[in-house]
Design an enzyme around this catalytic site. Structure first.
Site, PDB file in Angstrom:
ATOM      1  N   SER A  29     -29.021 -23.339   3.172  1.00 21.45           N
ATOM      2  CA  SER A  29     -29.053 -23.328   4.815  1.00 21.45           C
ATOM      3  C   SER A  29     -29.006 -24.461   5.905  1.00 21.45           C
ATOM      4  CB  SER A  29     -31.422 -23.351   3.837  1.00 21.45           C
ATOM      5  OG  SER A  29     -32.007 -23.655   5.048  1.00 21.45           O
ATOM      6  N   TYR A  38     -29.187 -20.332  11.714  1.00 22.47           N
ATOM      7  CA  TYR A  38     -30.743 -20.147  12.401  1.00 22.47           C
ATOM      8  C   TYR A  38     -30.554 -19.423  13.593  1.00 22.47           C
ATOM      9  CZ  TYR A  38     -34.367 -21.164   8.376  1.00 22.47           C
ATOM     10  OH  TYR A  38     -34.801 -21.353   7.097  1.00 22.47           O
ATOM     11  N   THR A  55     -29.943 -15.509   9.769  1.00 24.68           N
ATOM     12  CA  THR A  55     -31.161 -15.693   9.524  1.00 24.68           C
ATOM     13  C   THR A  55     -32.377 -15.081  11.055  1.00 24.68           C
ATOM     14  OG1 THR A  55     -31.445 -16.426   7.945  1.00 24.68           O
ATOM     15  CG2 THR A  55     -33.478 -16.166   8.954  1.00 24.68           C
ATOM     16  N   LYS A  72     -29.376 -11.946   8.122  1.00 27.87           N
ATOM     17  CA  LYS A  72     -30.959 -11.434   6.994  1.00 27.87           C
ATOM     18  C   LYS A  72     -31.377 -11.231   8.038  1.00 27.87           C
ATOM     19  CE  LYS A  72     -33.292 -14.639   3.635  1.00 27.87           C
ATOM     20  NZ  LYS A  72     -33.954 -14.472   4.120  1.00 27.87           N
ATOM     21  N   HIS A 109     -38.559 -12.303   4.540  1.00 28.48           N
ATOM     22  CA  HIS A 109     -38.791 -13.963   4.486  1.00 28.48           C
ATOM     23  C   HIS A 109     -39.643 -14.556   3.162  1.00 28.48           C
ATOM     24  CE1 HIS A 109     -36.687 -17.397   7.175  1.00 28.48           C
ATOM     25  NE2 HIS A 109     -37.603 -18.027   5.782  1.00 28.48           N
TER      26      HIS A 109
END
Length: 383
Positions: free
Chosen positions: A107, A130, A156, A252, A276
């Site tokens: 992440s 992100y 994401t 994603k 999520h």
């Protein structure tokens, strides 16, 4: 010590070991947690056809994802602050995954930076990015991931703003007096406090240290999420991300066939059908219900992966039957890590493999690419 006989046992073991703010952060969802529950119940409701006398003496669970052959159609999903669940937890989970030749996805908001994780393990590493307001910093993260040897970029897109997660305010993850509440909870969990609270330092977000420095700690985590995600991003913005990365781009957070088609149009190599984990917009479809229509729309144009609600090897088989080519494990590996560290994640993957083998044997299929809707008892309720 809690006996671990199934993947679900890690959940109970993790709850006993973790301070409440960390357990609830992992276990909870958005708003009333309706979608969180649907993810699990809808997938559990997928009925399979039991077949017999089908010559399944040899079962091959291997597959190829984005050019790499792997033993199982599984990867570990990106989870923020995994290093708060065990000492340097992301490195432990990566090592466990790589021992099985499976991808680990780091992440953006991990405690361990991508360089630390890459040094600690030798296997397929994916990096999750992100949507950030600072495009220059996004380029830096992409470059760092490429230099560290990441094989895929997981972008994401379902978090332009953080979801309304009421449990976090109640538990002390956020809200008034949050640091003091977290400290009191940690004192009540001495095993966790010794392993992570004391020896697991620094509690900084490794990938964000270039912009946050020593301030990139838990007290700034929730504030940073709210201040730096960018709701203005559009599909056209993915073109520079794809070009800057230059490798397989996996998008994603797809729940709608039209968005899946848009992902294919911008040249994505794959998508993850995901809500999520029920942590963003409550009331949306579960991944299990969204998956078939998306697979029908784009399954021949890119690789369809899925997550959310997967708790066992049986659930992996169900997702494959609904149209996924691979499945990301999220909470399952985090709870295994919290319960037993690296050994727990290895044990989880062993259990996933055993449960998949049983499910494939009893549905009469001996190859992953033979798992399709023909093994489902009834598809009408999933449309």
């Amino acid at each position: 010590m809690t006996a671990i006989a199934s993947t679900l046992d890690f959940h109970r073991a993790a709850q006993k070991r973790l301070p409440r703010f960390l357990f609830d952060y992992a276990d909870g969802g958005a708003y009333a947690e309706v979608t969180l529950r649907r993810n699990v119940t809808d997938l559990a409701d997928v009925a399979l056809r039991q077949r017999v006398l089908s010559d399944v003496a040899e079962v091959d669970m291997s597959t190829t994802l984005f050019g790499r052959k792997q033993a199982l159609p599984v990867a570990l999903a990106p989870i923020g602050i995994g290093g708060m669940y065990r000492r340097r937890g992301e490195t432990l989970a990566a090592r466990a995954a790589h021992m099985r030749g499976l991808p680990f996805t780091l992440s953006t908001v991990a405690l361990c930076g991508i360089e630390e994780v890459a040094r600690a393990s030798d296997g397929p590493l994916w990096f999750q990015l992100y949507v950030l307001r600072d495009r220059g910093f996004m380029r830096e993260l992409i470059a760092r991931a490429r230099e560290a040897g990441a094989e895929a970029l997981v972008f994401t897109v379902d978090m332009p703003v953080p979801g309304a997660r009421y449990r976090d305010a109640h538990s002390g993850m956020s809200g008034p007096w949050a640091p003091a509440r977290r400290l009191l909870q940690a004192m009540g969990k001495p095993g966790w406090a010794w392993d992570v609270g004391f020896h697991g330092r620094p509690h900084r977000l490794g990938n964000l240290e270039p912009v946050l420095g020593d301030a990139s700690g838990m007290n700034d985590y929730m504030a940073w999420l709210g201040a730096n995600f960018d709701p203005s991003i559009q599909w056209k913005d993915l073109e520079w991300i794809r070009d800057a990365w230059g490798g397989p781009l996996i998008i994603k957070g797809i729940l709608d066939p039209e968005d899946a088609c848009a992902a294919a149009d911008v040249g994505a190599a794959g998508i993850v059908v995901s809500n999520h984990g029920g942590r963003q917009l409550d009331g949306v479809l579960s991944s299990a219900r969204a998956l078939p229509a998306i697979a029908d729309a784009v399954g021949d144009r890119l690789t369809v992966l899925a997550d959310s609600g997967v708790r066992s090897g049986l659930d992996v088989v169900r997702m494959l039957a609904l149209g996924a080519k691979g499945v990301l494990l999220g909470r399952a590996w985090l709870f295994a890590l919290a319960a037993r560290g690296e050994a727990g994640v290895r044990q989880l993957l062993d259990l996933i493999e055993k449960e998949m083998r049983v499910a494939m044997t009893l549905t009469g299929v001996n190859r992953v690419d033979a798992i399709d809707r023909s093994i489902l008892a009834d598809m009408k309720d999933m449309r």
